[in-house]
Design an enzyme around this catalytic site. Structure first.
Site, PDB file in Angstrom:
ATOM      1  CE  LYS A   1      -4.224   0.988   2.525  1.00 18.45           C
ATOM      2  NZ  LYS A   1      -4.857   0.763   3.815  1.00 18.45           N
TER       3      LYS A   1
ATOM      4  CG  ASN B   1     -21.368   7.666  13.819  1.00 15.96           C
ATOM      5  OD1 ASN B   1     -21.513   8.787  13.314  1.00 15.96           O
ATOM      6  ND2 ASN B   1     -20.347   6.894  13.530  1.00 15.96           N
TER       7      ASN B   1
ATOM      8  CB  CYS C   1     -19.554   4.679  10.576  1.00 14.85           C
ATOM      9  SG  CYS C   1     -17.994   5.027   9.769  1.00 14.85           S
TER      10      CYS C   1
ATOM     11  CE  LYS D   1     -21.130   8.284   2.222  1.00 16.39           C
ATOM     12  NZ  LYS D   1     -21.181   9.379   3.154  1.00 16.39           N
TER      13      LYS D   1
HETATM   14  C1  UGA Z   1     -20.962   8.477   9.041  1.00 21.60           C
HETATM   15  C2  UGA Z   1     -21.214   9.841   9.714  1.00 21.60           C
HETATM   16  O1  UGA Z   1     -22.144  10.594   8.934  1.00 21.60           O
HETATM   17  C3  UGA Z   1     -19.904  10.619   9.851  1.00 21.60           C
HETATM   18  O2  UGA Z   1     -20.150  11.807  10.568  1.00 21.60           O
HETATM   19  C4  UGA Z   1     -18.903   9.758  10.638  1.00 21.60           C
HETATM   20  O3  UGA Z   1     -17.645  10.379  10.718  1.00 21.60           O
HETATM   21  C5  UGA Z   1     -18.716   8.425   9.919  1.00 21.60           C
HETATM   22  O4  UGA Z   1     -19.989   7.766   9.797  1.00 21.60           O
HETATM   23  C6  UGA Z   1     -17.773   7.598  10.777  1.00 21.60           C
HETATM   24  O5  UGA Z   1     -18.146   7.238  11.898  1.00 21.60           O
HETATM   25  O6  UGA Z   1     -16.613   7.423  10.389  1.00 21.60           O
HETATM   26  P1  UGA Z   1     -20.612   7.624   6.516  1.00 21.60           P
HETATM   27  O7  UGA Z   1     -20.763   6.247   7.092  1.00 21.60           O
HETATM   28  O8  UGA Z   1     -19.487   7.908   5.599  1.00 21.60           O
HETATM   29  O9  UGA Z   1     -20.497   8.710   7.700  1.00 21.60           O
HETATM   30  O10 UGA Z   1     -21.926   7.931   5.697  1.00 21.60           O
HETATM   31  P2  UGA Z   1     -23.285   8.755   5.916  1.00 21.60           P
HETATM   32  O11 UGA Z   1     -23.353   9.820   4.899  1.00 21.60           O
HETATM   33  O12 UGA Z   1     -23.484   9.140   7.306  1.00 21.60           O
HETATM   34  O13 UGA Z   1     -24.359   7.631   5.514  1.00 21.60           O
HETATM   35  C7  UGA Z   1     -24.542   6.462   6.292  1.00 21.60           C
HETATM   36  C8  UGA Z   1     -25.737   5.679   5.780  1.00 21.60           C
HETATM   37  O14 UGA Z   1     -26.967   6.360   6.037  1.00 21.60           O
HETATM   38  C9  UGA Z   1     -25.722   5.416   4.279  1.00 21.60           C
HETATM   39  O15 UGA Z   1     -26.179   4.112   4.028  1.00 21.60           O
HETATM   40  C10 UGA Z   1     -26.670   6.461   3.721  1.00 21.60           C
HETATM   41  O16 UGA Z   1     -27.235   6.098   2.485  1.00 21.60           O
HETATM   42  C11 UGA Z   1     -27.708   6.483   4.829  1.00 21.60           C
HETATM   43  N1  UGA Z   1     -28.507   7.744   4.879  1.00 21.60           N
HETATM   44  C12 UGA Z   1     -27.918   8.924   5.194  1.00 21.60           C
HETATM   45  C13 UGA Z   1     -29.878   7.690   4.652  1.00 21.60           C
HETATM   46  O17 UGA Z   1     -30.450   6.613   4.360  1.00 21.60           O
HETATM   47  N2  UGA Z   1     -30.610   8.839   4.766  1.00 21.60           N
HETATM   48  C14 UGA Z   1     -30.047  10.022   5.071  1.00 21.60           C
HETATM   49  O18 UGA Z   1     -30.760  11.043   5.152  1.00 21.60           O
HETATM   50  C15 UGA Z   1     -28.657  10.063   5.286  1.00 21.60           C
END
Ligand code: UGA
Length: 429
Positions: free
Chosen positions: A31, A204, A256, A317
């Site tokens: 890596k 979270n 997460c 996503k």
């Molecule tokens: C999430 C948190 O949003 C971050 O703040 C955090 O730093 C990160 O986890 C972590 O702990 O490292 P992430 O997992 O990258 O970030 O993605 P999100 O954008 O939060 O989405 C998570 C899931 O929720 C996805 O499956 C997304 O499609 C879903 N989602 C999100 C919904 O179904 N509806 C929404 O309105 C928002």
């Protein structure tokens, strides 16, 4: 930065970009070699370019030499993985403990050790206790709140920077580290170490709760002929509620939320505290996936043998190649088991997770993936799917669309005479 996974690589690169000298260390030589050749191991918009700029400016270095990196640095971030243990809610701290042990062994003077990986409440205490006799550590918690796909923007414009420490001096050093962001208006918030560790899990879990709540309300909307988008808008306009994370969808996924909701239950169970809301969220999110399959049975009829189903996007996503806990990992094998023929297209390419399924095919061209299909499932809301010409496509063969992200306009579908189902909105007929 110890660990060049998602957290370490993005944070390390962004720290270099605000002017610090950063050494990103990984024990995976391959890596590191690739990073030094300019190859980025993850897909994150803008990251490639930022790595290039900062390595050229000689602020960002990739190395397998832990000793060199540790001894050239004042602050050491532990950014290694903290997965759930197999078949258990508990968090596997093996990598964190191993990293801390090695740092303690090789560091020649006092260091600030920061846990950036999501770690259970009390992990900082554990690290301090384990290496107490070395007296070289100041252990701090600085959780990250970066969203995959938006990570660089989230780093540059954070809602808050949280530092958890039990010593006052470290706050000053950490504030200096983040000063370029604080000067631009980022909120700098200090608490004790356990507090910072819990803020991460609680944040979270709360976001996961919000999503699960709106997903359940979407079920109710489907039964009552109400449009979930009106509900999200109506609720979200209340500033006490807020509009973000109120988009109904298939079920939350990713590296997460599923892991951290379970991790929080594990932490609470140990303290004999009942977190009944978070437990319900986990259960509801799990049940939602089978609910989607039942809905497909309703749409296509129970016999799926030889029915052609096309997936648009399979990652959890958009703007990421991450497959961890993606809903497609549940849906595709289950539909395949029912003898459906699956095709899929994803902007980030073919996925090894489906390679063993006999009748599951990846196409690098969207049109090939959609050819002759009976049902199109919009699984991930990538921008490139927004303006697909279904009207022309429909002339060749009639198909149904099941839009799991409410990406398309119901009236437009009605006008184009396409049978269209989505989440929490009335279908076209
Ligand atoms: C999430 C948190 O949003 C971050 O703040 C955090 O730093 C990160 O986890 C972590 O702990 O490292 P992430 O997992 O990258 O970030 O993605 P999100 O954008 O939060 O989405 C998570 C899931 O929720 C996805 O499956 C997304 O499609 C879903 N989602 C999100 C919904 O179904 N509806 C929404 O309105 C928002």
């Amino acid at each position: 930065m110890i660990g060049t996974g998602y957290v370490g690589l993005v944070s390390g690169t962004c720290f270099a970009d605000i002017g610090h000298t950063v050494y990103c260390v990984d024990n995976n030589n391959d890596k590191i070699k690739k990073l030094n050749y300019g190859e980025t191991p993850i897909y994150e918009p803008g990251l490639d370019e930022l790595i290039k700029v900062n390595t050229r400016a000689k602020r960002l270095f990739f190395t397998s030499n832990l000793s060199e990196a540790v001894n050239k640095s004042n602050i050491i971030f532990i950014c290694v993985g903290t997965p759930s243990k197999k078949n258990s809610k508990s968090v596997d701290l093996t990598y964190v403990l191993k990293a801390a042990k090695e740092i303690a062994k090789i560091s020649k003077n006092r260091k600030i050790i920061v846990t950036k990986s999501t770690v259970p409440v009390g992990t900082g205490d554990l690290l301090e206790k384990k290496f107490k006799n070395k007296k070289k550590f100041d252990v701090i918690s600085n959780p990250e709140f970066l969203r995959e796909g938006d990570a660089i923007r989230d780093f540059r414009y954070p809602d808050r920077i949280i530092i958890g420490s039990n010593t006052v001096n470290s706050f000053k050093t950490m504030k200096n580290l983040y000063l370029p962001l604080i000067n631009k208006g980022a909120k700098f918030f200090t608490t004790n170490r356990r507090g910072a560790e819990l803020i991460k899990y609680a944040s979270n879990a709360f976001l996961a709760t919000k999503i699960t709540f709106i997903n359940e309300i979407a079920n109710l909307c489907e039964k009552t002929g109400i449009n979930i988008e009106d509900i999200s808008l109506g609720m979200g306009s209340d500033t006490r509620i807020g509009s973000r994370f109120l988009r109904a969808g298939p079920a939350y996924g990713g590296s997460c939320f599923p892991k951290d909701t379970k991790g929080l239950i594990y932490i609470a169970d140990k303290e004999k505290i009942e977190l009944s809301i978070v437990k319900s969220v986990i259960k509801s999110n799990h049940n939602r996936k089978s609910l989607l399959l039942k809905r497909i049975d309703k749409i296509l009829g129970k016999n799926l043998k030889n029915k052609k189903i096309a997936f648009l996007g399979v990652t959890f996503k958009p703007n990421t190649d991450d497959m961890r806990d993606a809903v497609s990992l549940y849906m595709i094998p289950n539909l395949h088991k029912k003898k459906a023929i699956i095709s899929y297209y994803d902007p980030t390419g073919e996925k090894k997770e489906f390679s063993k399924l006999k009748n599951c095919f990846f196409y690098s061209d969207i049109n090939d993936a959609l050819k002759d299909t009976d049902l199109i499932i919009l699984h991930t809301e990538w921008d490139e799917f927004k303006s697909l010409d279904f009207k022309t496509l429909r002339k060749k063969k009639n198909f149904i669309i099941y839009d799991l992200r409410n990406l398309y306009n119901v009236n437009q579908m009605k006008m184009n005479k396409i049978k269209y189902f989505s989440i929490g909105r009335p279908p076209t007929n």
